[in-house]
Design an enzyme around this catalytic site. Structure first.
Site: not given
Length: 335
Positions: A120-123
């Site tokens: 979950d890699f966000e932004n």
């Protein structure tokens, strides 16, 4: 209330859920029987791009005892609970550090008995879109011989070139090709700083699904399910109003306490109510119930998806799990 018709067929459904290490033990034990997989939240990245530790022992023990497959959750979350594009850049743009991180992930997976990985890699900025897909493909190639699946969470999108810091770094076609499952984070239309509205309004969820199935095989898609609601003060003022998050159970209890009639919006398929608090402040609450969950689970069937992922399990939702159990049986994973 009909829980389940006798003899009714319940097709298997891949159901994942996320939990913090501090989830109450009784709540965890009561919820895991409805889950195919559990992802303890989270193994983040430190300032050098290495794996930050997680106190996950109790969750792994519970998962083993109740037959739920544990997934190692990897994110670019910092010590300050911020999804950092700077942290992700450390591993996405540096091949040596990426190799080191993957080795750390695989070592932790084998040592603790994890059955797969959920990333979950966000932004992520647009510049990290291709490197992110390449990283997941590399990780997947290492996991595949071990029989371990790879899941990736993605922001809700309705077109490939959708702008915004949440969307630009997530390309559905390339991520779908790189992993076993994509979890669509189909929630947070109603959010703490935004105006009062449903957290996961069905028309908007449908728009995401309509696009997603054109970019990714349906059997790879998991529908995100929110297990929470928000309580907003009124009137809403952009930039200053902030809602309070609450559980679905707490929302029902609050309506009962304040004598508020719970209404149901048929268009967005979500319950809501308004009330006046003890200081005379008008407030509006949107949350999830058995009806709204059933509406989302019908989408899983309609679109032929692999299953769903619940954010998160840390709040009680007995009517939600009863509804899920009435419509589906938790899938027994082959991994």
């Amino acid at each position: 209330l009909v829980v389940r018709w006798q003899g009714e067929d319940r097709p298997p459904l891949l159901t994942t859920g996320y939990a913090y290490p501090f989830i109450p033990e009784r709540l965890l034990d009561a919820t895991l029987p409805y889950m195919t997989a559990l992802a303890p939240f989270t193994y983040g990245l430190d300032g050098e791009g290495s794996l930050r530790p997680l106190d996950d022992g109790r969750l792994l023990t519970a998962a083993a005892e109740l037959g739920t497959a544990p997934l190692l959750h990897l994110s670019n979350l910092t010590e300050d609970d911020v999804f950092s594009p700077e942290r992700s850049a450390l591993v996405l743009l540096d091949s040596r550090q990426q190799t080191r991180l993957i080795a750390q992930v695989l070592s932790t997976l084998e040592r603790l008995g994890y059955r797969g990985v959920d990333v979950d890699f966000e932004n992520l900025p647009a510049a990290q879109r291709k490197p992110y897909a390449a990283f997941l493909e590399t990780l997947h190639n290492r996991l595949r011989p071990m029989g371990c699946p790879l899941v990736a969470a993605v922001a809700p999108k309705t077109r490939d070139d959708q702008p915004g810091r949440l969307s630009e770094g997530h390309g559905y076609p390339e991520l779908g090709a790189a992993v076993d499952y994509l979890l669509l984070m189909t929630y947070e239309w109603g959010y703490a700083e935004g105006p009062p509205m449903a957290v996961a309004p069905l028309p908007q969820v449908r728009q995401v699904l309509d696009y997603a199935v054109t970019a990714v095989p349906r059997e790879k898609l998991l529908l995100g399910i929110p297990n929470y609601g928000y309580d907003w003060p009124l009137p809403y003022r952009q930039g200053s109003t902030r809602a309070v998050s609450l559980s679905n159970q707490a929302a029902v209890a609050l309506a009962r306490e304040r004598g508020a009639a719970i209404r149901y919006d048929e268009k967005v398929q979500s319950p809501w109510f308004s009330y006046t608090d003890g200081e005379g402040q008008e407030r509006e609450v949107w949350f999830e119930d058995a009806r709204s969950l059933a509406a989302k689970l019908r989408l899983v069937r309609e679109y032929g998806l692999a299953g769903c992922g619940v954010w998160n399990l840390d709040r009680p939702w007995p009517q939600g799990w009863t509804t899920l159990n009435a419509l589906f049986a938790p899938e027994d994973p082959s991994w």
